[in-house]
Scaffold this active site. Structure first.
Site, PDB file in Angstrom:
ATOM      1  CG  ASP A 144      34.087  56.421  -7.566  1.00  0.00           C
ATOM      2  OD1 ASP A 144      33.625  56.418  -8.965  1.00  0.00           O
ATOM      3  OD2 ASP A 144      33.615  55.887  -7.053  1.00  0.00           O
ATOM      4  CG  PHE A 145      38.244  58.150 -13.256  1.00  0.00           C
ATOM      5  CD1 PHE A 145      38.762  59.191 -13.489  1.00  0.00           C
ATOM      6  CD2 PHE A 145      37.759  57.207 -13.934  1.00  0.00           C
ATOM      7  CE1 PHE A 145      39.063  59.343 -14.865  1.00  0.00           C
ATOM      8  CE2 PHE A 145      38.476  57.201 -15.342  1.00  0.00           C
ATOM      9  CZ  PHE A 145      38.999  58.410 -15.752  1.00  0.00           C
TER      10      PHE A 145
END
Length: 235
Positions: free
Chosen positions: A103-104
């Site tokens: 994820d980011f």
């Protein structure tokens, strides 16, 4: 050969994503739109097009390890114009895509390839490829909380598979833990840590199976060597 398998081998997308492309009526075989996921083709004779462009399994297969920094998304493109991991590998001619996701806000080991079959194998839970993470979490989990984590937690309507968690150190109100899972649900580790009351403040993946990130610098990448490729293919 199944159509989605051929598309994956051609580097169009992973097998799952190729299935979505088929369902969306973007694929033709010998000029006929195909929406059947089990449709079989002859790769040597049938003409397969995606969005009107013929695809062929002739591209050199490449296998890349990256140390993904925070602040990048693991997609080919992003609707919010955020930086993607492909922005870090612009100097290769082959079209690659990430295997799975980080994820980011998560950093660490990410694999990219144009080998759809390998991507499918590493992503699918049935192959139980272990991913290892180092996480900094709030507080210090009790033994009871650690056992709950290890034996499966209910998140998003499903029970997670058994996992490993080990406290490496604790300072003030934070702990550093090593976590091993073989699933890859969206933000799974963060949600599991939330569930036991110890939210993640930083998360880094350090290995996939026996492949280790090692000293690869953040934001950099390298090609896998032959031994590493053979290892992945034998999983």
């Amino acid at each position: 050969m199944r159509l989605q398998k051929f598309m994956a081998q051609c580097g169009i997308a992973s097998r799952r994503k190729s299935e979505e492309i088929i369902i969306s009526k973007r694929v033709k075989v010998n000029g006929k739109v195909i929406t059947e996921l089990g449709y079989k083709i002859d790769p040597l004779q049938d003409i397969v097009t995606v969005d009107g462009k013929r695809i062929r399994d002739r591209e050199k297969k490449v296998y890349i390890m990256m140390n993904k920094p925070k602040g990048y998304v693991t997609t080919v493109s992003d609707e919010f114009n955020r930086k993607t991991v492909l922005d870090l590998v612009k100097d290769i001619k082959e079209r690659v895509y990430p295997i799975g996701r980080l994820d980011f806000d998560t950093s660490g080991l990410l694999l990219l390839t144009n080998d759809g079959e390998l991507a499918y194998k590493l992503i699918h839970p049935k192959f139980e490829v272990v991913k290892t993470y180092i996480a900094t979490i709030k507080g210090r989990p009790s033994e009871e909380e650690l056992e709950r984590f290890r034996h499966g937690l209910e998140i998003d309507g499903y029970i997670t598979s058994k996992a490993e968690i080990e406290i490496l150190s604790s300072i003030d109100d934070k702990s550093v833990v090593r976590i091993k899972i073989h699933e890859g649900k969206n933000r799974q580790i963060r949600k599991m840590c939330d569930k036991i009351g110890h939210p993640v403040t930083s998360l880094k993946r350090i290995s996939i199976g026996n492949l280790e990130l090692g000293t690869l610098k953040k934001g950099c990448w390298r090609y896998l060597d032959n031994d590493e490729i053979e290892y992945l293919k034998k999983i």
